[in-house]
Design a protein around this motif. Sequence first.
Motif, PDB file in Angstrom:
ATOM      1  N   ASP A 180      23.564 121.203  29.633  1.00  0.00           N
ATOM      2  CA  ASP A 180      23.628 120.881  28.195  1.00  0.00           C
ATOM      3  C   ASP A 180      22.355 121.262  27.449  1.00  0.00           C
ATOM      4  O   ASP A 180      21.982 120.612  26.474  1.00  0.00           O
ATOM      5  CB  ASP A 180      23.922 119.381  27.979  1.00  0.00           C
ATOM      6  N   ASN A 195      34.105 122.165  34.067  1.00  0.00           N
ATOM      7  CA  ASN A 195      33.156 121.050  33.976  1.00  0.00           C
ATOM      8  C   ASN A 195      32.076 121.404  32.947  1.00  0.00           C
ATOM      9  O   ASN A 195      31.418 120.548  32.393  1.00  0.00           O
ATOM     10  CB  ASN A 195      32.504 120.736  35.337  1.00  0.00           C
ATOM     11  N   ALA A 196      31.919 122.698  32.700  1.00  0.00           N
ATOM     12  CA  ALA A 196      30.922 123.150  31.718  1.00  0.00           C
ATOM     13  C   ALA A 196      31.485 122.990  30.311  1.00  0.00           C
ATOM     14  O   ALA A 196      32.688 122.931  30.118  1.00  0.00           O
ATOM     15  CB  ALA A 196      30.606 124.620  31.960  1.00  0.00           C
ATOM     16  N   GLY A 246      29.514 110.465  39.314  1.00  0.00           N
ATOM     17  CA  GLY A 246      29.684 110.632  37.866  1.00  0.00           C
ATOM     18  C   GLY A 246      30.163 112.037  37.559  1.00  0.00           C
ATOM     19  O   GLY A 246      29.673 112.667  36.620  1.00  0.00           O
ATOM     20  N   THR A 247      31.095 112.550  38.371  1.00  0.00           N
ATOM     21  CA  THR A 247      31.594 113.915  38.131  1.00  0.00           C
ATOM     22  C   THR A 247      32.353 113.958  36.810  1.00  0.00           C
ATOM     23  O   THR A 247      32.693 112.920  36.238  1.00  0.00           O
ATOM     24  CB  THR A 247      32.557 114.394  39.247  1.00  0.00           C
ATOM     25  N   THR A 248      32.665 115.160  36.382  1.00  0.00           N
ATOM     26  CA  THR A 248      33.430 115.311  35.139  1.00  0.00           C
ATOM     27  C   THR A 248      34.917 115.052  35.385  1.00  0.00           C
ATOM     28  O   THR A 248      35.699 115.053  34.445  1.00  0.00           O
ATOM     29  CB  THR A 248      33.261 116.734  34.581  1.00  0.00           C
ATOM     30  N   GLN A 276      26.096 124.576  33.704  1.00  0.00           N
ATOM     31  CA  GLN A 276      25.295 123.418  34.164  1.00  0.00           C
ATOM     32  C   GLN A 276      23.799 123.767  34.110  1.00  0.00           C
ATOM     33  O   GLN A 276      23.397 124.548  33.263  1.00  0.00           O
ATOM     34  CB  GLN A 276      25.705 122.975  35.575  1.00  0.00           C
ATOM     35  N   VAL A 307      24.605 116.229  42.237  1.00  0.00           N
ATOM     36  CA  VAL A 307      24.598 117.638  41.833  1.00  0.00           C
ATOM     37  C   VAL A 307      26.038 118.078  41.639  1.00  0.00           C
ATOM     38  O   VAL A 307      26.972 117.346  41.946  1.00  0.00           O
ATOM     39  CB  VAL A 307      23.941 118.506  42.937  1.00  0.00           C
ATOM     40  N   THR A 308      26.206 119.289  41.148  1.00  0.00           N
ATOM     41  CA  THR A 308      27.555 119.839  41.061  1.00  0.00           C
ATOM     42  C   THR A 308      27.857 120.579  42.370  1.00  0.00           C
ATOM     43  O   THR A 308      27.030 120.585  43.292  1.00  0.00           O
ATOM     44  CB  THR A 308      27.710 120.719  39.797  1.00  0.00           C
ATOM     45  N   VAL A 345      23.774 113.902  32.174  1.00  0.00           N
ATOM     46  CA  VAL A 345      25.036 113.139  32.129  1.00  0.00           C
ATOM     47  C   VAL A 345      25.409 112.776  33.556  1.00  0.00           C
ATOM     48  O   VAL A 345      25.182 113.564  34.461  1.00  0.00           O
ATOM     49  CB  VAL A 345      26.240 113.971  31.613  1.00  0.00           C
ATOM     50  N   ARG A 405      31.005 111.785  27.158  1.00  0.00           N
ATOM     51  CA  ARG A 405      30.140 110.713  27.674  1.00  0.00           C
ATOM     52  C   ARG A 405      28.765 110.761  27.006  1.00  0.00           C
ATOM     53  O   ARG A 405      28.233 111.850  26.773  1.00  0.00           O
ATOM     54  CB  ARG A 405      29.924 110.882  29.185  1.00  0.00           C
TER      55      ARG A 405
END
Length: 437
Positions: A13, A38-39, A128-130, A226, A240-241, A275, A305
């Motif tokens: 972000d 997710n982006a 806290g994933t998307t 990300q 992490v992603t 996030v 969020r």
Amino acid sequence: MSSIVIVGAQWGDEGKGKIVDVLTEKANWVVRFQGGNNAGHTIVIDGVRTALSLLPSGILRPNVRCLLGAGVVLNPTVLLSEIDRVRSAGAVISPGRLVIDRDAHLVLDYHILVDKARELSRGADKIGTTGRGIGPAYEDRSQRSGIRCADLLNPNKMRERVRAHVDEKNKLLKYVLDSKAYVDFDVLWERLSQEAEILAPFVGCGSRIIFDALRRDEKVIFEGAQGVLLDQVHGTYPFVTSSSTIAGAATVGTGIGPKMIDSVIGIAKAYCTRVGEGPFPSEIDGALGEDIRKRGHEFGTVTGRPRRCGWFDAVAIKRAIRTSGIDSLVLTKLDVLSGLPAVKVCVGYQVNGEYVDDLPASLEGYEGLIPVYEELPGWSEDISAVRSLRDLPANVQSFLEKLSALIECPISFASVGPGREATIPVEVSDVLRAFLP
Ligand code: IMP
């Protein structure tokens, strides 16, 4: 040959979409090389705001061609609805202008259900994933069982493979993850088979296309999603992603060699946000954090969020510079800090009385970590209409100089607003200059 990789230098972000957009006027290609929906990136052109999550930011420039590279995981339903949305805003999206790499993997309904069920089963330890199914899609890729865009060209074969996945994932959901959610194969297939027909003409060989484009001396921008600190290996693991977000991923996720990259640009906010869960040493609690969230509209493009807000962390940025080989940093959202009496920069950490100058190796290392700050004078002026370095207030110029010295990296641009025009050149290299109007 002229190619740049643009990566987020924090936890995502950072405003990459806007900077990619600014640099695409002369670009021939914009390539996404990792991540999926997710982006989220927002681009503002003439006051009109467009939010994208899968399509590369160059899609709004009619002369730019876009590739969703092999390293991307792609939800076909989301892609088609995004294409419709961008088309109704006037963009022409045709096969050839948009290419989807045949080796990119698909994100299907069961990935989303597994992502959400896993998060629930983790309880307080959730990442806290998307919730977009990104992790499970990459898991299938690693297990060598994923469904790829190439499969869209052969629906009969794909049908049986998707059916096997649905059976397996329904069992995983029910017996392992204790979830009531399940996928109805017939419903999924009816939709997917139609989507396959629409998307098939877009499927191509991204590696070959970009290799040939670079050999023809075309300009290519590789657009990271990300941020480097969310990299699956080099980020703040396990928060992490699931993809590699460092600049090197541009070569792996496109299928070109590292020598074809000319320069790497990192994007960072003049402060910092995150996030989801996970370590954030320079996080600001309380009213000031809330104030920055409001001023900077720090709410997720994809999930809505609220983002956690904190001070610029020079230690974390240096890690990003190192792991991605960043040649220069673009500092965004500088205008958001206007009006603060002082601005802080995190320059190190104290852990158990010892001074530490890198992010700790494991979560335990963050226990009792105290950020060490340098405080710099703030500025009261509204800088959102400033368009040149010399017109910035002296305290803003000193802030930029100080940051550049601390991170030992030039700052190429400072961004003072969401529009293309609100981008101030600071120290622009020849490689970058070639991309400017
Ligand atoms: P996932 O990528 O959905 O698996 O989420 C893993 C972590 O990455 C979570 O903390 C997310 O909030 C974070 N994340 C994923 N995509 C983005 C993004 O585009 N911007 C910021 N954070 C992201």
